[in-house]
Design an enzyme around this catalytic site. Structure first.
Site, PDB file in Angstrom:
ATOM      1  N   CYS A   2       0.896  -1.153   0.000  1.00 19.82           N
ATOM      2  CA  CYS A   2       0.000   0.000   0.000  1.00 19.82           C
ATOM      3  C   CYS A   2       0.931   1.198   0.000  1.00 19.82           C
ATOM      4  O   CYS A   2       2.113   1.065   0.309  1.00 19.82           O
ATOM      5  CB  CYS A   2      -0.852   0.120   1.270  1.00 19.82           C
ATOM      6  SG  CYS A   2      -2.249  -1.023   1.337  1.00 19.82           S
ATOM      7  N   GLY A  28      -0.069  -0.020  -4.972  1.00 23.04           N
ATOM      8  CA  GLY A  28      -1.410  -0.578  -4.812  1.00 23.04           C
ATOM      9  C   GLY A  28      -2.339  -0.024  -5.851  1.00 23.04           C
ATOM     10  O   GLY A  28      -2.405   1.194  -6.042  1.00 23.04           O
ATOM     11  N   ASN A 102      -0.006   1.493   5.819  1.00 21.50           N
ATOM     12  CA  ASN A 102       0.702   0.550   4.952  1.00 21.50           C
ATOM     13  C   ASN A 102       1.314  -0.498   5.856  1.00 21.50           C
ATOM     14  O   ASN A 102       2.064  -0.155   6.773  1.00 21.50           O
ATOM     15  CB  ASN A 102       1.787   1.271   4.157  1.00 21.50           C
ATOM     16  CG  ASN A 102       2.694   0.306   3.391  1.00 21.50           C
ATOM     17  OD1 ASN A 102       3.855   0.597   3.172  1.00 21.50           O
ATOM     18  ND2 ASN A 102       2.172  -0.825   2.976  1.00 21.50           N
ATOM     19  N   GLY A 103       0.989  -1.750   5.589  1.00 22.45           N
ATOM     20  CA  GLY A 103       1.560  -2.823   6.404  1.00 22.45           C
ATOM     21  C   GLY A 103       0.502  -3.855   6.714  1.00 22.45           C
ATOM     22  O   GLY A 103      -0.590  -3.837   6.142  1.00 22.45           O
ATOM     23  N   CYS A 236      12.243  -4.202   5.311  1.00 22.07           N
ATOM     24  CA  CYS A 236      11.851  -5.279   4.379  1.00 22.07           C
ATOM     25  C   CYS A 236      12.782  -5.293   3.165  1.00 22.07           C
ATOM     26  O   CYS A 236      12.865  -4.306   2.431  1.00 22.07           O
ATOM     27  CB  CYS A 236      10.419  -5.029   3.926  1.00 22.07           C
ATOM     28  SG  CYS A 236       9.914  -6.050   2.543  1.00 22.07           S
ATOM     29  N   TYR A 242      11.931  -5.858  -5.178  1.00 23.74           N
ATOM     30  CA  TYR A 242      10.824  -5.840  -6.131  1.00 23.74           C
ATOM     31  C   TYR A 242       9.903  -4.634  -6.034  1.00 23.74           C
ATOM     32  O   TYR A 242       9.489  -4.071  -7.037  1.00 23.74           O
ATOM     33  CB  TYR A 242       9.982  -7.112  -5.931  1.00 23.74           C
ATOM     34  CG  TYR A 242       8.630  -7.049  -6.598  1.00 23.74           C
ATOM     35  CD1 TYR A 242       8.497  -7.230  -7.973  1.00 23.74           C
ATOM     36  CD2 TYR A 242       7.486  -6.781  -5.852  1.00 23.74           C
ATOM     37  CE1 TYR A 242       7.258  -7.157  -8.584  1.00 23.74           C
ATOM     38  CE2 TYR A 242       6.245  -6.708  -6.464  1.00 23.74           C
ATOM     39  CZ  TYR A 242       6.135  -6.889  -7.825  1.00 23.74           C
ATOM     40  OH  TYR A 242       4.921  -6.805  -8.429  1.00 23.74           O
ATOM     41  N   SER A 283      10.575  -4.405 -12.875  1.00 22.17           N
ATOM     42  CA  SER A 283      11.320  -4.491 -11.619  1.00 22.17           C
ATOM     43  C   SER A 283      12.693  -5.149 -11.759  1.00 22.17           C
ATOM     44  O   SER A 283      13.534  -5.019 -10.876  1.00 22.17           O
ATOM     45  CB  SER A 283      10.479  -5.224 -10.570  1.00 22.17           C
ATOM     46  OG  SER A 283       9.941  -6.395 -11.123  1.00 22.17           O
TER      47      SER A 283
END
Ligand code: AMP
Length: 464
Positions: A2, A28, A102-103, A236, A242, A283
Protein backbone atom coordinates in the site's frame (compact mmCIF):
# COMPACT_ATOMS: atom_id res chain seq x y z
CA UNK A 1 1.68 -3.35 0.23
CA UNK A 2 0.00 0.00 0.00
CA UNK A 3 1.18 3.57 -0.27
CA UNK A 4 0.53 6.42 2.10
CA UNK A 5 1.11 10.15 1.76
CA UNK A 6 0.38 13.08 4.04
CA UNK A 7 0.82 16.85 3.87
CA UNK A 8 0.37 19.50 6.54
CA UNK A 9 -0.16 23.21 6.07
CA UNK A 10 -0.55 23.68 2.35
CA UNK A 11 -3.40 25.38 0.54
CA UNK A 12 -3.15 22.81 -2.26
CA UNK A 13 -3.07 19.85 0.12
CA UNK A 14 -5.50 17.60 -1.80
CA UNK A 15 -4.05 18.42 -5.22
CA UNK A 16 -0.52 17.61 -4.08
CA UNK A 17 -1.70 14.43 -2.39
CA UNK A 18 -3.33 13.41 -5.65
CA UNK A 19 -0.02 13.87 -7.53
CA UNK A 20 1.82 11.99 -4.79
CA UNK A 21 -0.60 9.07 -5.03
CA UNK A 22 0.13 8.90 -8.75
CA UNK A 23 3.80 8.48 -7.86
CA UNK A 24 2.90 5.76 -5.36
CA UNK A 25 0.50 3.94 -7.68
CA UNK A 26 2.83 0.95 -8.02
CA UNK A 27 2.26 0.24 -4.31
CA UNK A 28 -1.41 -0.58 -4.81
CA UNK A 29 -3.89 -0.48 -7.64
CA UNK A 30 -7.07 -1.71 -6.03
CA UNK A 31 -8.30 1.50 -4.50
CA UNK A 32 -7.34 5.07 -3.75
CA UNK A 33 -8.54 7.75 -1.38
CA UNK A 34 -7.84 11.22 -0.03
CA UNK A 35 -9.15 12.90 3.10
CA UNK A 36 -8.52 16.63 3.48
CA UNK A 37 -8.89 18.65 6.67
CA UNK A 38 -10.47 22.06 6.36
CA UNK A 39 -10.21 23.54 9.87
CA UNK A 40 -11.78 20.49 11.48
CA UNK A 41 -14.14 19.61 8.60
CA UNK A 42 -13.05 16.46 6.82
CA UNK A 43 -13.63 16.26 3.07
CA UNK A 44 -13.02 12.93 1.45
CA UNK A 45 -13.20 11.02 -1.76
CA UNK A 46 -12.37 7.34 -2.16
CA UNK A 47 -13.05 4.61 -4.65
CA UNK A 48 -12.03 1.30 -6.16
CA UNK A 49 -9.48 1.34 -8.96
CA UNK A 50 -6.47 3.39 -10.02
CA UNK A 51 -5.85 6.97 -8.90
CA UNK A 52 -6.77 8.14 -12.39
CA UNK A 53 -10.07 6.25 -12.24
CA UNK A 54 -11.04 7.41 -8.77
CA UNK A 55 -10.29 11.14 -9.04
CA UNK A 56 -11.25 13.88 -11.45
CA UNK A 57 -10.22 17.52 -11.33
CA UNK A 58 -13.72 18.38 -10.11
CA UNK A 59 -13.50 15.87 -7.30
CA UNK A 60 -10.14 17.22 -6.18
CA UNK A 61 -11.61 20.74 -6.18
CA UNK A 62 -14.15 19.62 -3.59
CA UNK A 63 -11.44 18.38 -1.22
CA UNK A 64 -10.88 21.69 0.51
CA UNK A 65 -8.38 21.86 3.33
CA UNK A 66 -4.82 22.70 4.31
CA UNK A 67 -3.77 19.21 5.33
CA UNK A 68 -4.55 15.88 3.75
CA UNK A 69 -3.68 12.22 3.81
CA UNK A 70 -3.97 9.78 0.92
CA UNK A 71 -3.71 6.08 0.36
CA UNK A 72 -3.39 3.58 -2.47
CA UNK A 73 -4.34 0.08 -1.54
CA UNK A 74 -3.32 -3.42 -2.40
CA UNK A 75 -5.41 -5.68 -0.24
CA UNK A 76 -3.39 -8.01 1.94
CA UNK A 77 -5.88 -8.13 4.78
CA UNK A 78 -9.49 -7.43 4.08
CA UNK A 79 -11.34 -8.11 0.86
CA UNK A 80 -11.37 -5.50 -1.84
CA UNK A 81 -14.60 -3.72 -1.00
CA UNK A 82 -15.52 -0.08 -0.64
CA UNK A 83 -15.69 -0.39 3.17
CA UNK A 84 -12.00 -1.24 3.23
CA UNK A 85 -10.84 1.65 1.09
CA UNK A 86 -8.55 4.00 2.99
CA UNK A 87 -8.00 6.48 4.50
CA UNK A 88 -10.60 5.47 7.05
CA UNK A 89 -12.00 8.36 9.10
CA UNK A 90 -14.43 8.92 11.89
CA UNK A 91 -15.61 11.45 14.41
CA UNK A 92 -15.30 10.60 18.09
CA UNK A 93 -14.97 12.35 21.40
CA UNK A 94 -11.57 13.88 20.57
CA UNK A 95 -12.82 15.27 17.24
CA UNK A 96 -12.02 13.90 13.79
CA UNK A 97 -9.42 11.29 12.96
CA UNK A 98 -8.37 9.90 9.58
CA UNK A 99 -5.99 6.96 9.27
CA UNK A 100 -3.90 5.63 6.36
CA UNK A 101 -1.95 2.41 6.91
CA UNK A 102 0.70 0.55 4.95
CA UNK A 103 1.56 -2.82 6.40
CA UNK A 104 -0.10 -5.80 7.95
CA UNK A 105 -0.94 -6.46 11.58
CA UNK A 106 -0.29 -10.03 12.65
CA UNK A 107 -2.54 -9.85 15.72
CA UNK A 108 -5.46 -8.00 14.12
CA UNK A 109 -7.66 -11.08 14.28
CA UNK A 110 -7.14 -11.55 18.00
CA UNK A 111 -7.64 -7.87 18.77
CA UNK A 112 -10.72 -7.70 16.63
CA UNK A 113 -12.35 -10.72 18.32
CA UNK A 114 -11.63 -9.16 21.66
CA UNK A 115 -13.07 -5.79 20.62
CA UNK A 116 -16.15 -7.40 19.08
CA UNK A 117 -16.83 -9.31 22.26
CA UNK A 118 -16.79 -5.98 24.04
CA UNK A 119 -19.32 -4.49 21.66
CA UNK A 120 -17.25 -2.84 18.93
CA UNK A 121 -18.86 -2.78 15.51
CA UNK A 122 -16.69 -3.02 12.39
CA UNK A 123 -17.63 -1.73 8.97
CA UNK A 124 -15.06 -3.55 6.86
CA UNK A 125 -12.55 -6.35 7.28
CA UNK A 126 -9.29 -4.42 7.10
CA UNK A 127 -6.91 -4.60 10.06
CA UNK A 128 -6.63 -0.80 10.16
CA UNK A 129 -10.10 -0.51 11.69
CA UNK A 130 -8.77 -2.35 14.73
CA UNK A 131 -6.33 0.49 15.33
CA UNK A 132 -9.20 2.99 15.02
CA UNK A 133 -11.22 1.21 17.72
CA UNK A 134 -8.26 0.99 20.06
CA UNK A 135 -7.65 4.72 19.73
CA UNK A 136 -11.32 5.54 20.28
CA UNK A 137 -11.36 3.45 23.47
CA UNK A 138 -8.16 4.82 24.94
CA UNK A 139 -8.58 6.72 28.20
CA UNK A 140 -6.10 9.41 27.19
CA UNK A 141 -7.53 12.81 26.34
CA UNK A 142 -4.82 13.73 23.96
CA UNK A 143 -4.73 12.14 20.48
CA UNK A 144 -1.04 11.30 20.38
CA UNK A 145 -1.12 9.57 23.76
CA UNK A 146 -4.16 7.58 22.60
CA UNK A 147 -2.37 6.69 19.36
CA UNK A 148 0.76 5.66 21.28
CA UNK A 149 -1.19 3.50 23.69
CA UNK A 150 -3.04 1.78 20.84
CA UNK A 151 0.09 1.15 18.84
CA UNK A 152 1.67 -0.60 21.81
CA UNK A 153 -0.98 -3.33 21.33
CA UNK A 154 -0.35 -3.83 17.62
CA UNK A 155 2.04 -6.45 16.30
CA UNK A 156 3.29 -6.61 12.76
CA UNK A 157 4.17 -3.95 10.26
CA UNK A 158 2.78 -0.48 10.06
CA UNK A 159 3.78 2.76 8.49
CA UNK A 160 0.76 4.85 9.48
CA UNK A 161 -0.53 8.37 9.16
CA UNK A 162 -3.12 9.87 11.48
CA UNK A 163 -4.73 13.21 10.73
CA UNK A 164 -6.64 14.88 13.55
CA UNK A 165 -8.26 18.32 13.51
CA UNK A 166 -4.97 20.00 14.34
CA UNK A 167 -2.17 17.48 13.72
CA UNK A 168 -0.61 15.09 11.32
CA UNK A 169 0.99 12.12 13.06
CA UNK A 170 3.38 9.73 11.29
CA UNK A 171 4.54 6.50 12.84
CA UNK A 172 6.60 3.47 11.92
CA UNK A 173 6.46 0.13 13.73
CA UNK A 174 9.33 -0.76 16.12
CA UNK A 175 11.04 -2.76 13.35
CA UNK A 176 10.50 -0.15 10.65
CA UNK A 177 9.47 -2.94 8.29
CA UNK A 178 7.68 -0.74 5.77
CA UNK A 179 9.34 2.49 4.62
CA UNK A 180 8.21 6.00 5.53
CA UNK A 181 10.03 9.25 4.83
CA UNK A 182 9.67 12.83 5.95
CA UNK A 183 10.10 15.79 3.62
CA UNK A 184 9.45 19.47 3.28
CA UNK A 185 7.77 21.59 0.65
CA UNK A 186 8.25 25.29 1.34
CA UNK A 187 6.44 25.77 4.66
CA UNK A 188 4.70 22.37 4.57
CA UNK A 189 5.77 19.03 5.96
CA UNK A 190 5.12 15.94 3.86
CA UNK A 191 5.32 12.25 4.71
CA UNK A 192 5.42 9.49 2.14
CA UNK A 193 5.87 5.73 1.79
CA UNK A 194 8.49 6.46 -0.84
CA UNK A 195 10.69 9.40 -1.70
CA UNK A 196 9.67 9.24 -5.38
CA UNK A 197 6.50 11.12 -4.37
CA UNK A 198 8.66 13.98 -3.01
CA UNK A 199 10.37 14.34 -6.38
CA UNK A 200 7.00 14.39 -8.12
CA UNK A 201 5.66 17.29 -6.07
CA UNK A 202 8.99 19.13 -5.74
CA UNK A 203 9.46 18.43 -2.02
CA UNK A 204 12.84 17.98 -0.35
CA UNK A 205 13.64 14.80 1.53
CA UNK A 206 14.56 15.40 5.18
CA UNK A 207 14.99 11.91 6.63
CA UNK A 208 13.34 8.53 7.11
CA UNK A 209 10.98 8.11 10.05
CA UNK A 210 12.92 5.89 12.46
CA UNK A 211 11.73 2.43 13.52
CA UNK A 212 9.43 2.93 16.51
CA UNK A 213 9.31 6.69 16.03
CA UNK A 214 6.19 8.82 16.19
CA UNK A 215 6.39 12.25 14.57
CA UNK A 216 3.81 14.91 15.40
CA UNK A 217 3.36 17.72 12.92
CA UNK A 218 1.43 20.78 14.10
CA UNK A 219 1.34 24.46 13.16
CA UNK A 220 4.25 24.92 15.60
CA UNK A 221 6.50 22.49 13.69
CA UNK A 222 7.47 18.89 14.36
CA UNK A 223 8.21 16.93 17.49
CA UNK A 224 9.38 13.36 17.75
CA UNK A 225 8.82 10.66 20.33
CA UNK A 226 9.24 6.87 20.67
CA UNK A 227 6.52 4.28 20.82
CA UNK A 228 8.98 1.74 22.21
CA UNK A 229 12.22 1.80 24.14
CA UNK A 230 13.40 -1.22 22.14
CA UNK A 231 13.28 -0.48 18.42
CA UNK A 232 15.04 -3.07 16.29
CA UNK A 233 15.48 -2.24 12.64
CA UNK A 234 14.20 -4.89 10.22
CA UNK A 235 13.67 -3.09 6.91
CA UNK A 236 11.85 -5.28 4.38
CA UNK A 237 14.37 -6.49 1.78
CA UNK A 238 11.58 -7.08 -0.71
CA UNK A 239 11.04 -3.33 -0.96
CA UNK A 240 14.50 -3.11 -2.52
CA UNK A 241 14.21 -6.30 -4.54
CA UNK A 242 10.82 -5.84 -6.13
CA UNK A 243 8.36 -3.48 -4.65
CA UNK A 244 9.64 0.08 -4.42
CA UNK A 245 10.20 2.38 -7.37
CA UNK A 246 13.80 2.52 -8.65
CA UNK A 247 14.02 6.28 -8.14
CA UNK A 248 13.10 6.01 -4.45
CA UNK A 249 15.67 5.92 -1.66
CA UNK A 250 14.92 3.81 1.40
CA UNK A 251 17.06 4.42 4.47
CA UNK A 252 19.45 6.35 2.25
CA UNK A 253 19.92 3.55 -0.27
CA UNK A 254 18.69 4.14 -3.81
CA UNK A 255 16.52 1.27 -5.03
CA UNK A 256 17.88 1.22 -8.59
CA UNK A 257 21.49 1.20 -7.38
CA UNK A 258 20.74 -1.58 -4.90
CA UNK A 259 19.12 -3.69 -7.62
CA UNK A 260 21.96 -3.07 -10.03
CA UNK A 261 24.43 -4.18 -7.39
CA UNK A 262 22.35 -7.34 -6.76
CA UNK A 263 22.70 -8.09 -10.49
CA UNK A 264 26.48 -7.69 -10.30
CA UNK A 265 26.74 -9.98 -7.29
CA UNK A 266 24.49 -12.47 -9.02
CA UNK A 267 26.91 -12.76 -11.93
CA UNK A 268 29.83 -13.18 -9.53
CA UNK A 269 27.98 -15.98 -7.74
CA UNK A 270 26.47 -17.69 -10.76
CA UNK A 271 28.31 -16.78 -13.98
CA UNK A 272 27.12 -18.02 -17.35
CA UNK A 273 28.33 -17.91 -20.94
CA UNK A 274 25.71 -16.27 -23.15
CA UNK A 275 25.14 -13.80 -26.01
CA UNK A 276 22.62 -11.47 -24.49
CA UNK A 277 21.19 -10.45 -21.09
CA UNK A 278 17.58 -9.38 -20.71
CA UNK A 279 15.46 -8.42 -17.70
CA UNK A 280 11.78 -8.87 -16.95
CA UNK A 281 10.29 -5.38 -17.02
CA UNK A 282 10.00 -3.31 -14.94
CA UNK A 283 11.32 -4.49 -11.62
CA UNK A 284 14.24 -6.57 -12.97
CA UNK A 285 15.73 -4.11 -15.43
CA UNK A 286 18.16 -2.59 -12.92
CA UNK A 287 19.47 -6.02 -11.86
CA UNK A 288 19.78 -7.10 -15.50
CA UNK A 289 21.85 -4.00 -16.30
CA UNK A 290 24.14 -4.80 -13.35
CA UNK A 291 24.46 -8.45 -14.37
CA UNK A 292 25.27 -7.53 -17.99
CA UNK A 293 27.81 -4.91 -16.93
CA UNK A 294 29.60 -7.37 -14.65
CA UNK A 295 29.45 -10.19 -17.22
CA UNK A 296 30.54 -8.07 -20.16
CA UNK A 297 27.55 -9.43 -22.10
CA UNK A 298 25.31 -6.91 -23.92
CA UNK A 299 22.09 -5.94 -22.18
CA UNK A 300 19.16 -5.96 -24.59
CA UNK A 301 15.44 -5.30 -24.50
CA UNK A 302 14.45 -8.91 -25.03
CA UNK A 303 11.11 -8.56 -23.29
CA UNK A 304 8.53 -5.83 -23.67
CA UNK A 305 5.84 -5.01 -21.20
CA UNK A 306 2.41 -3.84 -22.16
CA UNK A 307 2.31 -0.75 -20.01
CA UNK A 308 -1.46 -0.68 -19.80
CA UNK A 309 -1.64 -3.85 -17.75
CA UNK A 310 -1.15 -3.73 -13.99
CA UNK A 311 0.90 -6.11 -11.91
CA UNK A 312 -0.21 -9.69 -12.51
CA UNK A 313 -0.65 -10.52 -8.84
CA UNK A 314 -3.46 -8.03 -8.66
CA UNK A 315 -5.79 -10.59 -10.22
CA UNK A 316 -7.02 -12.87 -7.50
CA UNK A 317 -7.31 -16.31 -9.09
CA UNK A 318 -4.50 -18.46 -10.46
CA UNK A 319 -6.24 -18.79 -13.83
CA UNK A 320 -6.50 -15.04 -14.28
CA UNK A 321 -2.94 -14.57 -13.08
CA UNK A 322 -1.65 -16.93 -15.74
CA UNK A 323 -3.51 -15.16 -18.48
CA UNK A 324 -2.21 -11.91 -17.02
CA UNK A 325 1.40 -12.90 -17.65
CA UNK A 326 0.73 -13.43 -21.36
CA UNK A 327 -1.14 -10.20 -21.74
CA UNK A 328 1.61 -8.37 -19.99
CA UNK A 329 4.84 -9.49 -21.65
CA UNK A 330 6.12 -10.28 -25.15
CA UNK A 331 9.53 -11.39 -26.36
CA UNK A 332 11.42 -9.36 -28.98
CA UNK A 333 12.25 -11.97 -31.64
CA UNK A 334 14.92 -9.83 -33.29
CA UNK A 335 16.87 -9.69 -30.02
CA UNK A 336 16.66 -13.31 -28.90
CA UNK A 337 16.46 -15.39 -32.08
CA UNK A 338 19.43 -17.74 -32.40
CA UNK A 339 20.91 -16.40 -29.14
CA UNK A 340 21.91 -17.84 -25.79
CA UNK A 341 19.84 -15.65 -23.49
CA UNK A 342 20.25 -14.87 -19.79
CA UNK A 343 16.88 -13.89 -18.37
CA UNK A 344 17.07 -11.96 -15.11
CA UNK A 345 14.07 -11.76 -12.82
CA UNK A 346 13.95 -10.26 -9.35
CA UNK A 347 12.14 -13.16 -7.73
CA UNK A 348 10.37 -16.46 -8.20
CA UNK A 349 7.31 -16.76 -6.02
CA UNK A 350 4.87 -19.31 -7.41
CA UNK A 351 6.96 -20.00 -10.50
CA UNK A 352 4.27 -18.93 -12.98
CA UNK A 353 6.03 -15.93 -14.50
CA UNK A 354 9.45 -17.49 -15.08
CA UNK A 355 8.00 -20.61 -16.72
CA UNK A 356 5.95 -18.54 -19.13
CA UNK A 357 8.82 -16.25 -20.00
CA UNK A 358 11.26 -19.09 -20.64
CA UNK A 359 8.67 -20.56 -22.96
CA UNK A 360 8.11 -17.23 -24.67
CA UNK A 361 11.84 -16.73 -25.25
CA UNK A 362 12.19 -20.22 -26.72
CA UNK A 363 9.19 -19.64 -29.00
CA UNK A 364 10.90 -16.45 -30.17
CA UNK A 365 13.96 -18.48 -31.18
CA UNK A 366 16.35 -18.36 -28.17
CA UNK A 367 18.69 -21.35 -28.37
CA UNK A 368 19.38 -21.42 -24.62
CA UNK A 369 17.61 -19.71 -21.75
CA UNK A 370 19.52 -19.28 -18.49
CA UNK A 371 17.51 -17.87 -15.62
CA UNK A 372 19.19 -15.85 -12.90
CA UNK A 373 17.17 -14.50 -9.98
CA UNK A 374 18.44 -11.44 -8.13
CA UNK A 375 17.12 -12.62 -4.76
CA UNK A 376 17.20 -15.87 -2.79
CA UNK A 377 14.43 -18.50 -3.16
CA UNK A 378 11.18 -17.35 -1.49
CA UNK A 379 10.56 -20.23 0.90
CA UNK A 380 8.29 -18.62 3.51
CA UNK A 381 5.18 -16.46 3.59
CA UNK A 382 5.32 -12.78 4.31
CA UNK A 383 3.11 -11.67 7.19
CA UNK A 384 3.96 -8.00 6.88
CA UNK A 385 2.19 -6.93 3.74
CA UNK A 386 4.06 -8.31 0.73
CA UNK A 387 1.60 -10.65 -0.86
CA UNK A 388 3.81 -13.68 -1.42
CA UNK A 389 0.91 -15.99 -0.48
CA UNK A 390 0.62 -19.18 1.53
CA UNK A 391 3.63 -21.48 1.87
CA UNK A 392 2.02 -24.31 -0.08
CA UNK A 393 1.95 -22.05 -3.14
CA UNK A 394 5.60 -21.04 -2.96
CA UNK A 395 7.50 -23.12 -5.43
CA UNK A 396 10.82 -22.89 -3.54
CA UNK A 397 9.16 -24.12 -0.36
CA UNK A 398 8.28 -27.34 -2.09
CA UNK A 399 10.89 -27.97 -4.78
CA UNK A 400 14.69 -28.03 -5.00
CA UNK A 401 16.44 -25.57 -7.29
CA UNK A 402 16.95 -28.34 -9.85
CA UNK A 403 13.24 -29.20 -9.70
CA UNK A 404 12.33 -25.53 -10.16
CA UNK A 405 14.68 -25.34 -13.15
CA UNK A 406 12.92 -28.30 -14.66
CA UNK A 407 9.50 -26.84 -13.85
CA UNK A 408 10.23 -23.55 -15.58
CA UNK A 409 12.06 -25.26 -18.46
CA UNK A 410 15.31 -23.28 -18.19
CA UNK A 411 18.75 -24.53 -19.30
CA UNK A 412 20.16 -23.35 -15.98
CA UNK A 413 18.84 -21.57 -12.92
CA UNK A 414 20.54 -19.79 -10.02
CA UNK A 415 19.43 -17.52 -7.20
CA UNK A 416 21.42 -14.93 -5.28
CA UNK A 417 22.45 -16.06 -1.78
CA UNK A 418 20.97 -14.39 1.30
CA UNK A 419 24.47 -13.42 2.50
CA UNK A 420 25.33 -11.65 -0.73
CA UNK A 421 21.98 -9.92 -0.75
CA UNK A 422 22.57 -8.48 2.73
CA UNK A 423 26.19 -7.61 1.86
CA UNK A 424 24.89 -5.69 -1.12
CA UNK A 425 22.48 -3.61 0.93
CA UNK A 426 25.02 -3.25 3.75
CA UNK A 427 24.31 -4.40 7.30
CA UNK A 428 22.50 -1.85 9.47
CA UNK A 429 23.19 -3.05 12.96
CA UNK A 430 22.72 0.29 14.77
CA UNK A 431 19.58 -0.95 16.56
CA UNK A 432 20.59 -4.62 16.93
CA UNK A 433 21.73 -4.43 20.54
CA UNK A 434 23.27 -7.72 21.64
CA UNK A 435 21.63 -9.76 18.89
CA UNK A 436 24.45 -11.16 16.77
CA UNK A 437 22.06 -12.56 14.15
CA UNK A 438 20.44 -9.21 13.44
CA UNK A 439 21.33 -7.63 10.08
CA UNK A 440 18.91 -4.71 10.23
CA UNK A 441 16.63 -6.29 7.61
CA UNK A 442 13.57 -8.49 7.57
CA UNK A 443 14.49 -11.49 5.42
CA UNK A 444 11.58 -13.60 6.67
CA UNK A 445 10.41 -14.68 3.22
CA UNK A 446 13.84 -16.13 2.49
CA UNK A 447 14.77 -17.56 5.87
CA UNK A 448 11.56 -18.02 7.88
CA UNK A 449 13.04 -15.90 10.64
CA UNK A 450 10.66 -13.03 11.43
CA UNK A 451 11.22 -9.89 13.50
CA UNK A 452 7.92 -10.28 15.40
CA UNK A 453 5.89 -13.08 16.78
CA UNK A 454 3.75 -14.62 14.03
CA UNK A 455 0.18 -15.53 14.67
CA UNK A 456 -0.43 -17.90 11.75
CA UNK A 457 -4.15 -17.43 11.54
CA UNK A 458 -4.00 -13.70 11.18
CA UNK A 459 -2.88 -13.40 7.61
CA UNK A 460 -5.65 -15.32 5.94
CA UNK A 461 -8.40 -15.37 8.49
CA UNK A 462 -9.94 -11.97 7.91
CA UNK A 463 -9.96 -12.28 4.22
CA UNK A 464 -9.79 -15.62 2.41
P1 AMP B 1 5.63 -15.91 -9.77
O1 AMP B 1 5.10 -15.94 -11.14
O2 AMP B 1 4.57 -16.27 -8.78
O3 AMP B 1 6.87 -16.72 -9.57
O4 AMP B 1 5.97 -14.40 -9.45
C1 AMP B 1 7.21 -13.85 -9.70
C2 AMP B 1 7.07 -12.58 -10.49
O5 AMP B 1 6.15 -11.70 -9.86
C3 AMP B 1 8.37 -11.85 -10.60
O6 AMP B 1 8.49 -11.46 -11.95
C4 AMP B 1 8.26 -10.65 -9.69
O7 AMP B 1 8.74 -9.49 -10.33
C5 AMP B 1 6.79 -10.51 -9.41
N1 AMP B 1 6.51 -10.45 -7.98
C6 AMP B 1 7.24 -10.88 -6.96
N2 AMP B 1 6.62 -10.67 -5.80
C7 AMP B 1 5.45 -10.10 -6.08
C8 AMP B 1 4.35 -9.63 -5.28
N3 AMP B 1 4.35 -9.74 -3.99
N4 AMP B 1 3.32 -9.08 -5.95
C9 AMP B 1 3.32 -8.98 -7.28
N5 AMP B 1 4.31 -9.41 -8.07
C10 AMP B 1 5.36 -9.97 -7.48
Amino acid sequence: MCGVFGIFNNKNAAQLTYYALYALQHRGQESAGIVANDNGNLNSHKGLGLVADVFTEEKIETLKGTSAIGHVRYSTTGINSLQNVQPIFFNYRRGNLAIAHNGNLVNAHQLRSHLERQGSIFQGTSDTEVAAHLIARSGYENTEEAVKESLSMLKGSYAMLFMSDTKLIAVRDPNGIRPLSLGKLNGSYVVSSETCAFDTIGATYIRDVEPGEIIMITKDGITSDRITSFPKRATCVFEYIYFARPDSNIEGLNVHSARKELGKKLFQEAPVVADVVTGVPDSSISAAIGFAEEAGIPYELGLIKNRYIGRTFIQPSQELRERGVRLKLSAVRKVVEGKRVVMIDDSIVRGTTSGRIVNMLREAGATEVHVRISSPPVTHSCYYGIDTSAREELIAANKTIEEIREHIGADSLAFLSTDEMINTFGERTDLCGEDKNCSGYCEGCFTGSYPTEIIEQSKFSLER
